[in-house]
Design an enzyme around this catalytic site. Structure first.
Site, mmCIF file in Angstrom:
data_model
loop_
_atom_site.group_PDB
_atom_site.id
_atom_site.type_symbol
_atom_site.label_atom_id
_atom_site.label_comp_id
_atom_site.label_asym_id
_atom_site.label_seq_id
_atom_site.Cartn_x
_atom_site.Cartn_y
_atom_site.Cartn_z
ATOM 1 N N LYS A 172 -13.744 -3.232 -4.897
ATOM 2 C CA LYS A 172 -14.279 -1.870 -5.019
ATOM 3 C C LYS A 172 -13.326 -0.994 -5.822
ATOM 4 O O LYS A 172 -13.723 -0.006 -6.403
ATOM 5 C CB LYS A 172 -14.573 -1.255 -3.659
ATOM 6 C CG LYS A 172 -13.374 -1.155 -2.753
ATOM 7 C CD LYS A 172 -13.733 -0.480 -1.438
ATOM 8 C CE LYS A 172 -12.597 -0.575 -0.432
ATOM 9 N NZ LYS A 172 -12.700 -1.708 0.482
ATOM 10 N N LYS A 194 0.823 -1.217 0.000
ATOM 11 C CA LYS A 194 0.000 0.000 0.000
ATOM 12 C C LYS A 194 0.852 1.259 0.000
ATOM 13 O O LYS A 194 0.522 2.235 -0.672
ATOM 14 C CB LYS A 194 -0.952 0.011 1.209
ATOM 15 C CG LYS A 194 -2.092 -0.983 1.064
ATOM 16 C CD LYS A 194 -3.135 -0.786 2.149
ATOM 17 C CE LYS A 194 -4.299 -1.766 1.956
ATOM 18 N NZ LYS A 194 -5.253 -1.714 3.074
ATOM 19 N N LYS A 224 -9.819 -10.480 -8.911
ATOM 20 C CA LYS A 224 -10.905 -10.584 -7.933
ATOM 21 C C LYS A 224 -11.803 -9.353 -8.012
ATOM 22 O O LYS A 224 -11.343 -8.247 -8.321
ATOM 23 C CB LYS A 224 -10.376 -10.827 -6.531
ATOM 24 C CG LYS A 224 -9.789 -9.639 -5.820
ATOM 25 C CD LYS A 224 -9.674 -9.915 -4.313
ATOM 26 C CE LYS A 224 -9.612 -8.580 -3.581
ATOM 27 N NZ LYS A 224 -10.066 -8.584 -2.225
HETATM 28 P P1 ADP Z 1 -12.098 -4.787 -1.630
HETATM 29 O O1 ADP Z 1 -11.193 -5.852 -2.198
HETATM 30 O O2 ADP Z 1 -13.263 -4.493 -2.491
HETATM 31 O O3 ADP Z 1 -11.310 -3.564 -1.214
HETATM 32 P P2 ADP Z 1 -12.097 -5.410 1.167
HETATM 33 O O4 ADP Z 1 -10.623 -5.600 1.089
HETATM 34 O O5 ADP Z 1 -12.622 -4.231 1.894
HETATM 35 O O6 ADP Z 1 -12.709 -5.424 -0.313
HETATM 36 O O7 ADP Z 1 -12.714 -6.753 1.718
HETATM 37 C C1 ADP Z 1 -13.633 -6.899 2.763
HETATM 38 C C2 ADP Z 1 -13.899 -8.370 2.949
HETATM 39 O O8 ADP Z 1 -14.461 -8.933 1.756
HETATM 40 C C3 ADP Z 1 -12.647 -9.187 3.236
HETATM 41 O O9 ADP Z 1 -12.978 -10.180 4.194
HETATM 42 C C4 ADP Z 1 -12.304 -9.816 1.915
HETATM 43 O O10 ADP Z 1 -11.607 -11.017 2.058
HETATM 44 C C5 ADP Z 1 -13.672 -10.016 1.273
HETATM 45 N N1 ADP Z 1 -13.598 -9.909 -0.188
HETATM 46 C C6 ADP Z 1 -13.346 -8.788 -0.884
HETATM 47 N N2 ADP Z 1 -13.381 -9.023 -2.213
HETATM 48 C C7 ADP Z 1 -13.671 -10.336 -2.362
HETATM 49 C C8 ADP Z 1 -13.851 -11.201 -3.499
HETATM 50 N N3 ADP Z 1 -13.742 -10.735 -4.742
HETATM 51 N N4 ADP Z 1 -14.166 -12.496 -3.294
HETATM 52 C C9 ADP Z 1 -14.294 -12.962 -2.018
HETATM 53 N N5 ADP Z 1 -14.121 -12.224 -0.916
HETATM 54 C C10 ADP Z 1 -13.816 -10.921 -1.061
HETATM 55 NA NA NA Z 2 -9.005 -4.221 -0.316
#
Ligand code: ADP
Ligand code: NA
Length: 330
Positions: free
Chosen positions: A200, A114, A197
Site C-alpha cells: 500500500k 519504522k 513487493k
Molecule cells: P502492506 O505491505 O501493503 O503495508 P501489510 O503489511 O498491511 O501490507 O500486510 C498485511 C498482510 O498481507 C500480511 O500478512 C502480509 O504478509 C501480506 N502481504 C502484504 N503485501 C504482500 C505481498 N506483496 N505479497 C504477499 N503478501 C503480502
Molecule cells: Na506493511
C-alpha cells in the site's frame, strides 16, 4: 476432538486491501476455517501506533470487515471482530509489558526500521510496545498456530518467550503458539517494479492493484505491467520477474497451474497474457466488490455481525484474562 485454534489480524490502514494482502494472507484465512477454530480481527489498536484521522479510521475498519466477509470469512464458523471491541487485548498487553525487558523490546527490528523512518523522537511508545500487544492478541485466545510471514517471525518468537516466562514464573497459563507456515501463499510484486513487493506504500501507484479500485483501472494497470524485452511466457523469477509475477497472479485467481498457463501461451506474446489476466481480474473482482458494497449498504447489520464476533471472542479472552489476573495477585 477440538480443532486447533488460529488467530490472525489485519490493520485498517488503507481504503482497500490489495492483491498482495489477498494472495499472501487473506485467502489462506478463508481456507483455515475448514481445519481450525479461527479468530480473525481488524486490528485498530495496532493502527493507532501511527496517527489516524478518526473518521477515516472508523470507515476503514468497516470497509476492512466488509472485505473479509466478502472474500469468505464466515461469521458462523469464525469469530470476526474488531480488536478495540474486546478490551482484554489492552488489559493483557499491560500485564505483558511489565514482563518484557526494555532491551528485549528494543531489539525488535521492525520497530528499529519504522522508528528510523519517522525519527525516534516522533515514534510513539505504542509503536515500541506494538509487539507486546501482538503477543497479547495471540495469548488471549490460547492460539496453537499463528500464520506468519518472514517479517513477523521475531514478534512470534517474543510471544513464545513471554508465554513461557509467564508460565514458568506464575504457573501454566498460556498455550505457547507455533508459527503456521501457510501453504499456497504467493508473494506478489509491484506491477511497475517487479523486484519490490506490492505494498500500500508502493512508490508506484500503477504497480498496486487494490481490490476495491475501479475494475477498469485495475485492468489497465495489468495491461501496462512492466515485463522484460523477451517474448516467451515462461516462469523464471530471476530473469523474468514481471512475467513470473503475472503468472503467479493469473494462476492464483484462475486456479490453473503455472505450467498449464505456460503451455497455453506457447507461441503467444506478453500482450495476450496481460489482456487475458486483465479479464480474469475484472471477472473476479466485480462480484467481490458487489458483495463488499452490500455489506456496507447495511452498516447496522455489519455492526451487528462484528458485535456478535466480539462477544464470541470475549468469551475466550475474558476467561484467559481472569486466570492471568488471579495469577498476578489482582
Ligand atoms: P502492506 O505491505 O501493503 O503495508 P501489510 O503489511 O498491511 O501490507 O500486510 C498485511 C498482510 O498481507 C500480511 O500478512 C502480509 O504478509 C501480506 N502481504 C502484504 N503485501 C504482500 C505481498 N506483496 N505479497 C504477499 N503478501 C503480502
Ligand atoms: Na506493511
Amino acid at each position: 476432538a477440538a480443532r486447533p485454534r488460529v488467530l490472525s489480524g489485519i490493520q485498517p490502514t488503507a481504503d482497500s486491501f490489495h492483491l498482495g494482502n489477498y494472495l499472501g494472507a487473506l485467502r489462506q484465512w478463508v481456507r483455515l476455517q475448514d481445519t481450525h477454530e479461527a479468530f480473525y480481527m481488524v486490528v485498530d489498536l495496532h493502527a493507532i501506533t501511527v496517527e489516524q484521522d478518526p473518521k477515516v479510521l472508523r470507515q476503514r475498519t468497516r470497509v476492512a470487515a466488509a472485505q473479509l466477509l466478502a472474500i469468505g470469512i464466515d461469521p458462523r464458523r469464525s469469530a470476526l471482530f474488531v480488536q478495540s471491541h474486546v478490551p482484554e487485548h489492552a488489559q493483557l498487553s499491560w500485564v505483558l509489558e511489565c514482563q518484557t525487558g526494555f532491551g528485549e523490546a528494543g531489539r525488535m527490528t521492525q520497530f528499529k526500521d519504522k522508528s528510523a523512518k519517522q525519527g525516534t523522537d516522533r515514534a510513539s511508545v505504542g509503536l515500541f510496545t506494538y509487539p507486546v500487544l501482538q503477543a497479547a492478541d495471540i495469548l488471549l485466545y490460547q492460539a496453537n498456530s499463528v500464520p506468519v510471514g518472514e517479517d513477523q517471525r521475531q514478534h512470534l518468537e517474543l510471544t513464545r518467550n513471554l508465554a513461557q516466562r509467564f508460565n514458568n514464573r506464575l504457573g501454566k497459563t498460556f498455550t505457547v503458539p507455533e508459527p503456521y507456515i501457510l501453504k499456497d501463499t504467493a508473494k506478489i510484486y509491484d506491477l511497475q517494479d517487479p523486484t519490490a513487493k506490492m505494498s500500500k506504500s508502493a512508490a508506484t501507484a500503477n504497480g498496486l492493484v487494490e481490490l476495491l479500485d475501479e475494475p477498469k483501472r485495475s485492468a489497465k494497470k495489468v495491461r501496462s505491467a512492466v515485463t522484460d524485452t523477451g517474448r516467451e511466457v515462461v516462469f523464471d523469477a530471476e530473469n523474468k520477474a514481471g512475467v513470473s509475477n503475472l503468472l503467479t497472479i493469473y494462476s492464483a485467481l484462475s486456479g490453473r497451474a503455472i505450467p498449464e498457463l505456460e503451455t497455453a501461451y506457447e507461441g503467444k506474446g506478453y500482450g495476450d497474457l496481460k489482456k487475458d489476466l486483465a479479464e480474469v481480474l475484472v471477472e473476479w473482482v466485480t462480484p467481490l466488490q458487489a458483495a463488499v458494497k452490500s455489506y456496507l449498504d447495511d452498516v447496522a447489520e455489519l455492526d451487528k455481525i462484528l458485535a456478535a464476533g466480539a462477544e464470541q471472542a470475549r468469551e475466550v479472552a475474558s476467561a484467559t484474562l481472569a486466570r492471568v489476573y488471579e495469577r498476578i495477585g489482582f
